[in-house]
Design a protein around this motif. Structure first.
Motif, PDB file in Angstrom:
ATOM      1  N   TRP A 142       0.823  -1.210   0.000  1.00 21.15           N
ATOM      2  CA  TRP A 142       0.000   0.000   0.000  1.00 21.15           C
ATOM      3  C   TRP A 142       0.856   1.257   0.000  1.00 21.15           C
ATOM      4  CZ3 TRP A 142      -4.410  -1.434   3.960  1.00 21.15           C
ATOM      5  CH2 TRP A 142      -5.388  -2.175   3.284  1.00 21.15           C
ATOM      6  N   TYR A 143       1.978   1.209   0.677  1.00 20.23           N
ATOM      7  CA  TYR A 143       2.873   2.380   0.697  1.00 20.23           C
ATOM      8  C   TYR A 143       3.307   2.745  -0.718  1.00 20.23           C
ATOM      9  CZ  TYR A 143       7.047   5.196   1.478  1.00 20.23           C
ATOM     10  OH  TYR A 143       7.989   6.203   1.444  1.00 20.23           O
ATOM     11  N   PHE A 144       3.678   1.737  -1.503  1.00 16.26           N
ATOM     12  CA  PHE A 144       4.129   1.992  -2.876  1.00 16.26           C
ATOM     13  C   PHE A 144       2.969   2.343  -3.809  1.00 16.26           C
ATOM     14  CE2 PHE A 144       7.737  -0.327  -1.169  1.00 16.26           C
ATOM     15  CZ  PHE A 144       8.803   0.368  -1.711  1.00 16.26           C
ATOM     16  N   LEU A 145       1.751   1.990  -3.413  1.00 16.92           N
ATOM     17  CA  LEU A 145       0.578   2.334  -4.221  1.00 16.92           C
ATOM     18  C   LEU A 145      -0.039   3.664  -3.802  1.00 16.92           C
ATOM     19  CD1 LEU A 145      -1.225  -1.122  -4.570  1.00 16.92           C
ATOM     20  CD2 LEU A 145       0.043   0.125  -6.314  1.00 16.92           C
ATOM     21  N   GLU A 146       0.632   4.360  -2.872  1.00 15.49           N
ATOM     22  CA  GLU A 146       0.191   5.683  -2.412  1.00 15.49           C
ATOM     23  C   GLU A 146      -1.195   5.644  -1.769  1.00 15.49           C
ATOM     24  OE1 GLU A 146       1.464   8.906  -5.389  1.00 15.49           O
ATOM     25  OE2 GLU A 146       1.681   7.048  -6.547  1.00 15.49           O
ATOM     26  N   ILE A 147      -1.414   4.584  -0.989  1.00 17.77           N
ATOM     27  CA  ILE A 147      -2.651   4.478  -0.222  1.00 17.77           C
ATOM     28  C   ILE A 147      -2.707   5.619   0.798  1.00 17.77           C
ATOM     29  CG2 ILE A 147      -3.832   3.063   1.510  1.00 17.77           C
ATOM     30  CD1 ILE A 147      -4.134   2.025  -1.335  1.00 17.77           C
ATOM     31  N   VAL A 148      -3.898   6.107   1.083  1.00 21.74           N
ATOM     32  CA  VAL A 148      -4.074   7.208   2.024  1.00 21.74           C
ATOM     33  C   VAL A 148      -4.213   6.647   3.436  1.00 21.74           C
ATOM     34  CG1 VAL A 148      -5.507   9.178   2.662  1.00 21.74           C
ATOM     35  CG2 VAL A 148      -5.183   8.593   0.234  1.00 21.74           C
ATOM     36  N   PHE A 149      -3.284   7.006   4.303  1.00 22.28           N
ATOM     37  CA  PHE A 149      -3.294   6.542   5.689  1.00 22.28           C
ATOM     38  C   PHE A 149      -3.771   7.663   6.611  1.00 22.28           C
ATOM     39  CE2 PHE A 149      -0.063   3.819   3.694  1.00 22.28           C
ATOM     40  CZ  PHE A 149      -0.541   2.566   4.055  1.00 22.28           C
ATOM     41  N   CYS A 150      -4.448   7.283   7.691  1.00 23.63           N
ATOM     42  CA  CYS A 150      -4.920   8.273   8.664  1.00 23.63           C
ATOM     43  C   CYS A 150      -4.633   7.783  10.077  1.00 23.63           C
ATOM     44  CB  CYS A 150      -6.414   8.534   8.487  1.00 23.63           C
ATOM     45  SG  CYS A 150      -7.473   7.105   8.831  1.00 23.63           S
ATOM     46  N   LYS A 151      -4.575   8.726  11.022  1.00 26.85           N
ATOM     47  CA  LYS A 151      -4.284   8.409  12.420  1.00 26.85           C
ATOM     48  C   LYS A 151      -5.546   8.352  13.276  1.00 26.85           C
ATOM     49  CE  LYS A 151       0.305  10.527  12.241  1.00 26.85           C
ATOM     50  NZ  LYS A 151       1.206  11.557  12.834  1.00 26.85           N
ATOM     51  N   ARG A 152      -6.708   8.622  12.653  1.00 27.82           N
ATOM     52  CA  ARG A 152      -7.997   8.663  13.351  1.00 27.82           C
ATOM     53  C   ARG A 152      -8.025   9.744  14.426  1.00 27.82           C
ATOM     54  NH1 ARG A 152     -10.264   2.428  13.871  1.00 27.82           N
ATOM     55  NH2 ARG A 152     -10.369   2.012  11.642  1.00 27.82           N
ATOM     56  N   LYS A 153      -7.239  10.793  14.183  1.00 26.50           N
ATOM     57  CA  LYS A 153      -7.280  11.997  15.010  1.00 26.50           C
ATOM     58  C   LYS A 153      -7.554  13.143  14.055  1.00 26.50           C
ATOM     59  CE  LYS A 153      -3.895  10.199  18.341  1.00 26.50           C
ATOM     60  NZ  LYS A 153      -2.539  10.392  18.932  1.00 26.50           N
ATOM     61  N   TRP A 154      -8.772  13.660  14.086  1.00 28.41           N
ATOM     62  CA  TRP A 154      -9.228  14.577  13.055  1.00 28.41           C
ATOM     63  C   TRP A 154      -8.319  15.796  12.916  1.00 28.41           C
ATOM     64  CZ3 TRP A 154     -11.324  14.923   8.726  1.00 28.41           C
ATOM     65  CH2 TRP A 154     -11.839  16.124   8.221  1.00 28.41           C
ATOM     66  N   GLU A 155      -7.795  16.307  14.017  1.00 22.48           N
ATOM     67  CA  GLU A 155      -6.960  17.494  13.953  1.00 22.48           C
ATOM     68  C   GLU A 155      -5.734  17.262  13.061  1.00 22.48           C
ATOM     69  OE1 GLU A 155      -7.998  16.010  16.698  1.00 22.48           O
ATOM     70  OE2 GLU A 155      -9.547  17.400  17.368  1.00 22.48           O
ATOM     71  N   GLU A 156      -5.168  16.043  13.105  1.00 15.61           N
ATOM     72  CA  GLU A 156      -4.013  15.712  12.272  1.00 15.61           C
ATOM     73  C   GLU A 156      -4.439  15.201  10.895  1.00 15.61           C
ATOM     74  OE1 GLU A 156      -0.934  13.409  14.247  1.00 15.61           O
ATOM     75  OE2 GLU A 156      -1.905  13.772  16.163  1.00 15.61           O
TER      76      GLU A 156
END
Length: 381
Positions: free
Chosen positions: A136-150
């Motif tokens: 996924w990293y090489f496919l540019e998957i969108v990752f989130c931290k589940r902290k809306w402010e970030e």
């Protein structure tokens, strides 16, 4: 068929399938690392290469569902929309009720030729998981931290990078954020009551902010939202272990295409639109429970042989050296070598059980990160 069913239920078969996936996946991850210099020469060529390498990994899981389990996937939609599937970039909204719903989503990505390029909004921790996370990293998957402010800035920046992506893709979204369980549903409906929102029977309250950020940053690139509602016939509750055991399920997926320009740009209006969409999804599930089918025409494309060919190819690549190694271990007669081999195999079996366990509904996150106070505005989530 009795003998074949018995064979499919044997743990040694599950171990072989998982070994092929892990060993080939690590090998493909290494090939992806080797493509990094290509980025300096041509970003688009780097992307096209990694789309194919990513397909080599994910299609193995699809092959297990379609060719090992022989699970049937039926698509219900209208003919006009069906002509556009796979020919445009789209955001796909999926319900999150079953252990293998993600796998059914990948299956339809495969059938419309966008499996290798498709994206998902995933939690940051998955980026560090070998095979899938690294791919996924090489496919540019969108990752989130589940902290809306970030996440508001982090997700927006990642989505902006996809605006010039060279091939069509589907961006898969589980707006509910976690899998449906009675406990999570009860907590979700308490939130709905505190916000004055209509209650849902078959879904959790959708999280609107991630959806709004996705839509806003992909406007002008993505053509439509595909609202997808999945169910299984005969009230089946499919599991990954059941798939590995060769159990055949029958999935029904209802998809309707909504042009992106019909979705409001204002955040509160977009949130209200999404809540209304989930009320409609609830009515589709209610219709399915009463009639046993979804509205729309059966427009199911056939399963593709490429997933099976890909799995056979990588099985040959990684099983041949394994057979040579085991033959050497047995013929050596060394007690120490045999003990080491047994320990390695035992560790592998534990890892396999752990991988299967991670797909279980009970392993999902809890609903919501904090208690929501009453009388919030209806547009927030």
């Amino acid at each position: 068929m009795g003998l074949l069913s018995t064979l499919k239920s044997q743990f040694i078969c599950h171990l072989i399938i998982c070994y092929v996936f892990l060993a080939s996946g690590i090998l493909i991850n290494l090939l992806q690392v080797c493509t990094l210099p290509v980025w300096l020469v041509s970003k688009q060529l780097f992307r096209r290469i990694n789309i194919r390498l990513g397909y080599c990994i994910v299609s193995q899981v699809v092959a297990v569902l379609e060719w090992w389990s022989c699970t049937k996937c039926t698509l219900y939609t209208d003919p006009a929309s069906h002509l556009l599937y796979g020919k445009e970039k789209a955001i796909v909204i999926l319900n999150h009720k079953f252990e293998i719903d993600f796998l059914c989503g990948w299956t339809f990505c495969e059938r419309f030729g966008v499996l290798g390029s498709s994206k998902v909004l995933a939690k940051q921790e998955l980026a560090y998981v070998p095979v899938i996370g690294w791919m996924w990293y090489f496919l540019e998957i969108v990752f989130c931290k589940r902290k809306w402010e970030e996440d508001r800035t982090l997700v927006a920046q990642s989505l902006q990078k996809l605006r010039d992506y060279p091939e069509n893709y589907w961006f898969l979204l589980f707006c509910e954020g976690t899998r449906f369980t009675p406990e999570k549903h009860q907590a979700s409906m308490q939130v709905a009551e505190s916000k004055g929102l209509p209650k849902l029977k078959h879904h959790l309250l959708p999280r609107t902010k991630g959806f709004w950020v996705t839509v806003q940053n992909l406007r002008g690139t993505v053509s439509a939202v595909y609202d997808s509602t999945l169910n299984f016939r005969n009230n089946e509750k499919p599991t990954m272990l059941g798939v590995l055991n060769g159990k055949k399920y029958h999935a029904d997926l209802y998809v309707r295409r909504i042009p992106l320009e019909l979705i409001p740009e204002d955040e509160k209006e977009c949130a209200a639109w999404l809540h209304k969409l989930y009320q409609e999804k609830d009515s589709f599930q209610e219709h399915y429970e009463k009639t046993g089918c979804f509205p729309g025409c059966d427009m199911s494309p056939p399963r593709q042989s490429w997933t099976l060919i890909n799995w056979i190819f990588w099985s040959c690549v990684v099983l041949y050296p394994l057979v040579l190694m085991l033959t050497h271990v047995i013929s050596s007669g060394s007690v120490l070598t045999i003990i080491v081999a047994v320990v390695v195999c035992s560790a592998a079996s534990v890892a396999v059980r752990g991988m299967i366990g991670q797909t279980e509904i009970g392993k999902g996150s809890k609903y919501g990160n904090r208690e929501v106070p009453p009388n919030n505005s209806k547009g927030s989530s």
